[in-house]
Design an enzyme around this catalytic site. Structure first.
Site, PDB file in Angstrom:
ATOM      1  N   LYS A  93       0.861  -1.192   0.000  1.00  0.00           N
ATOM      2  CA  LYS A  93       0.000   0.000   0.000  1.00  0.00           C
ATOM      3  C   LYS A  93       0.889   1.230   0.000  1.00  0.00           C
ATOM      4  CE  LYS A  93      -4.503   0.875   0.331  1.00  0.00           C
ATOM      5  NZ  LYS A  93      -5.612   0.077  -0.195  1.00  0.00           N
ATOM      6  N   GLY A 117     -21.139   5.737   4.804  1.00  0.00           N
ATOM      7  CA  GLY A 117     -20.224   6.259   3.788  1.00  0.00           C
ATOM      8  C   GLY A 117     -20.703   5.914   2.392  1.00  0.00           C
ATOM      9  N   GLY A 128     -19.371   7.036  -0.656  1.00  0.00           N
ATOM     10  CA  GLY A 128     -18.405   7.509  -1.657  1.00  0.00           C
ATOM     11  C   GLY A 128     -18.472   6.591  -2.865  1.00  0.00           C
ATOM     12  N   ASN A 129     -17.321   6.357  -3.493  1.00  0.00           N
ATOM     13  CA  ASN A 129     -17.271   5.538  -4.716  1.00  0.00           C
ATOM     14  C   ASN A 129     -17.889   4.162  -4.505  1.00  0.00           C
ATOM     15  OD1 ASN A 129     -15.855   7.507  -6.176  1.00  0.00           O
ATOM     16  ND2 ASN A 129     -13.955   6.885  -5.191  1.00  0.00           N
ATOM     17  N   VAL A 130     -17.546   3.525  -3.396  1.00  0.00           N
ATOM     18  CA  VAL A 130     -18.022   2.162  -3.143  1.00  0.00           C
ATOM     19  C   VAL A 130     -19.445   2.181  -2.581  1.00  0.00           C
ATOM     20  CG1 VAL A 130     -17.614   0.084  -1.755  1.00  0.00           C
ATOM     21  CG2 VAL A 130     -15.687   1.258  -2.816  1.00  0.00           C
TER      22      VAL A 130
HETATM   23  P1  NAD Z   1     -14.415   7.429  -0.817  1.00  0.00           P
HETATM   24  O1  NAD Z   1     -13.413   8.333  -0.255  1.00  0.00           O
HETATM   25  O2  NAD Z   1     -14.910   7.623  -2.213  1.00  0.00           O
HETATM   26  O3  NAD Z   1     -15.715   7.361   0.124  1.00  0.00           O
HETATM   27  C1  NAD Z   1     -15.683   7.375   1.507  1.00  0.00           C
HETATM   28  C2  NAD Z   1     -16.917   8.132   1.956  1.00  0.00           C
HETATM   29  O4  NAD Z   1     -17.021   8.012   3.372  1.00  0.00           O
HETATM   30  C3  NAD Z   1     -16.879   9.610   1.620  1.00  0.00           C
HETATM   31  O5  NAD Z   1     -18.067   9.982   0.957  1.00  0.00           O
HETATM   32  C4  NAD Z   1     -16.760  10.299   2.991  1.00  0.00           C
HETATM   33  O6  NAD Z   1     -17.396  11.553   3.034  1.00  0.00           O
HETATM   34  C5  NAD Z   1     -17.454   9.276   3.874  1.00  0.00           C
HETATM   35  N1  NAD Z   1     -17.125   9.364   5.296  1.00  0.00           N
HETATM   36  C6  NAD Z   1     -15.943   9.650   5.895  1.00  0.00           C
HETATM   37  N2  NAD Z   1     -16.074   9.607   7.227  1.00  0.00           N
HETATM   38  C7  NAD Z   1     -17.364   9.269   7.483  1.00  0.00           C
HETATM   39  C8  NAD Z   1     -18.129   9.057   8.659  1.00  0.00           C
HETATM   40  N3  NAD Z   1     -17.577   9.208   9.874  1.00  0.00           N
HETATM   41  N4  NAD Z   1     -19.435   8.724   8.550  1.00  0.00           N
HETATM   42  C9  NAD Z   1     -20.012   8.580   7.338  1.00  0.00           C
HETATM   43  N5  NAD Z   1     -19.334   8.778   6.188  1.00  0.00           N
HETATM   44  C10 NAD Z   1     -18.031   9.115   6.252  1.00  0.00           C
HETATM   45  O7  NAD Z   1     -13.773   5.962  -0.650  1.00  0.00           O
HETATM   46  P2  NAD Z   1     -14.223   4.642  -1.399  1.00  0.00           P
HETATM   47  O8  NAD Z   1     -13.374   4.439  -2.576  1.00  0.00           O
HETATM   48  O9  NAD Z   1     -15.712   4.623  -1.517  1.00  0.00           O
HETATM   49  O10 NAD Z   1     -13.772   3.561  -0.333  1.00  0.00           O
HETATM   50  C11 NAD Z   1     -14.500   3.390   0.884  1.00  0.00           C
HETATM   51  C12 NAD Z   1     -13.720   2.451   1.794  1.00  0.00           C
HETATM   52  O11 NAD Z   1     -13.543   1.195   1.124  1.00  0.00           O
HETATM   53  C13 NAD Z   1     -12.306   2.936   2.128  1.00  0.00           C
HETATM   54  O12 NAD Z   1     -11.999   2.510   3.431  1.00  0.00           O
HETATM   55  C14 NAD Z   1     -11.408   2.187   1.143  1.00  0.00           C
HETATM   56  O13 NAD Z   1     -10.105   1.986   1.623  1.00  0.00           O
HETATM   57  C15 NAD Z   1     -12.159   0.862   1.057  1.00  0.00           C
HETATM   58  N6  NAD Z   1     -11.932   0.156  -0.192  1.00  0.00           N
HETATM   59  C16 NAD Z   1     -12.185   0.775  -1.368  1.00  0.00           C
HETATM   60  C17 NAD Z   1     -11.970   0.088  -2.556  1.00  0.00           C
HETATM   61  C18 NAD Z   1     -12.273   0.725  -3.875  1.00  0.00           C
HETATM   62  O14 NAD Z   1     -12.270   0.002  -4.888  1.00  0.00           O
HETATM   63  N7  NAD Z   1     -12.574   1.999  -3.925  1.00  0.00           N
HETATM   64  C19 NAD Z   1     -11.480  -1.228  -2.525  1.00  0.00           C
HETATM   65  C20 NAD Z   1     -11.259  -1.843  -1.285  1.00  0.00           C
HETATM   66  C21 NAD Z   1     -11.477  -1.125  -0.123  1.00  0.00           C
END
Ligand code: NAD
Length: 343
Positions: free
Chosen positions: A82, A176, A178-180
């Site tokens: 990472k 949360g 976000g993207n996922v």
């Molecule tokens: P992202 O940054 O797009 O989304 C995260 C969201 O969480 C944001 O909208 C943010 O505003 C929100 N957030 C932050 N703190 C919060 C809280 N206290 N309460 C509610 N919402 C809160 O990230 P992502 O790409 O969606 O990934 C989400 C998680 O999944 C991360 O931990 C990432 O490491 C993990 N992950 C992502 C992927 C991927 O393909 N994107 C793969 C494996 C793991």
């Protein structure tokens, strides 16, 4: 932290940890390579603010180890690593900044392959690609939709196996969006699940709630919602002693890495009969996608592998029920056996 870092490298057997700094771009990055036993290590580049340097180093070490576990549980020919890029300010020139980061990655000569993660964008990967071949996500696009699909598969397996329920009779709370989290909300509501969402970004919550008919609650309220399954999709550590006391869900299964704050909580979850689906099992879809891109696999084959997360999750839960131990224990044992096997 310095002595702590060296102690962890020894006891948890990290291959190596690299520190980079560039004054001109104000760029500080740490790349932790946990293992390359099964192939070159893939891992996203996280770009965020940290309280201090120690918490950035702890984060990168935990995340790199998690990537090794993820690659092994999904039978991928890769190791785990990472990168953490410490966010010192908001106003960066992304082209210059990520071009410099690409030079760091290139200097590792392919032992580490970078990808998108929280805080980095798919467009950043295209910038990196101009300076180094050791980046994924530029051919097949963002890994996030595959991550969400894999989590949905794990959720279906967990609901069926542990609660004898299907999506259309279940309520799921997503922390949360976000993207996922947003993609997961779409997949779950499409199949008839009742979904409750929260995010610290209130306008995003309003938009996603309207788009998919999900109920919106505040970030403080999400863990205490009456629901079947809680899906942490923000950042790590949301399962802690305080949140566990208000959690009503019988299953935890989401996308965030390192959801459980301290290791002692795994036993508490098991004692309270709360099924915790290991993060690296549920959220491996994105890694499967970028590993597929690395291997030039057809998209159909990659999707099948992501959908297979259903069967892997089902098998691990069944084993945990049979052996009366946590699903986390079962998955960890499988991974550690392969990691410590001499062949
Ligand atoms: P992202 O940054 O797009 O989304 C995260 C969201 O969480 C944001 O909208 C943010 O505003 C929100 N957030 C932050 N703190 C919060 C809280 N206290 N309460 C509610 N919402 C809160 O990230 P992502 O790409 O969606 O990934 C989400 C998680 O999944 C991360 O931990 C990432 O490491 C993990 N992950 C992502 C992927 C991927 O393909 N994107 C793969 C494996 C793991």
């Amino acid at each position: 932290m310095n002595s702590n870092l060296i102690a962890r490298m020894k006891t948890e057997k990290y291959d190596n940890v690299h520190f980079f700094h560039d004054d001109e771009q104000d760029l500080t990055a740490v790349v932790a390579i946990h293992s390359t036993k099964f192939g070159p290590a893939i891992g996203g580049a996280r770009f965020k603010e940290y309280e201090n340097n120690d918490s950035a180093i702890t984060d990168v070490l935990n995340l790199a180890q998690g990537m090794t576990y993820k690659a092994i549980i999904h039978d991928l020919p890769h190791g785990g690593a990472k990168a953490v890029i410490i966010k010192n300010r908001n106003n960066i020139d992304r082209t210059a900044f990520f071009s410099k980061y690409a030079e760091f990655v290139d200097s590792l000569q392919g032992k580490y392959i970078t990808a998108e993660d929280s805080g980095t964008l798919n467009s950043d990967m295209h910038i990196i690609k101009k300076r180094t071949p050791y980046v994924l996500g530029t051919g097949l696009g963002s890994p996030s939709p595959s991550t969400a699909l894999g989590i949905k598969q794990a959720i279906v397996a967990a609901l069926e196996t542990y609660l004898n329920k299907d999506l259309s009779s279940s309520t799921i709370a997503i922390q949360g969006i976000g993207n996922v989290g947003e993609e997961l909300c779409k997949l779950l509501t499409n199949q008839g699940a009742q979904v409750i969402i929260s995010d610290i970004n209130a306008s995003k919550v309003a938009e996603v709630s309207k788009k998919y008919g999900a109920k919106a609650v505040s970030p403080e309220e999400i863990i205490g919602q009456t629901c079947d399954l809680f899906a942490p999709c923000a950042l790590g550590g949301s399962i802690n002693i305080r949140s566990l006391d208000i959690l009503k869900a019988k299953i935890i299964c989401g996308g965030a890495n390192n959801q459980v704050y301290t290791p002692d909580l795994y036993d508490i979850l098991h004692e309270r009969k709360i099924l915790y689906v290991p993060d690296y099992l549920a959220n491996g879809g994105g890694l499967i996608k970028v590993a597929g891109e690395y291997a030039n696999e057809p998209e159909k084959k990659i999707r099948e592998k992501v959908e297979n997360i259903y069967y892997k999750t089902q098998e691990i839960i069944l084993q945990s029920l049979k052996q009366d131990c946590s699903a986390n224990d079962i998955a960890n044992k499988l991974v550690i056996a392969r990691l410590t096997n001499k062949n």
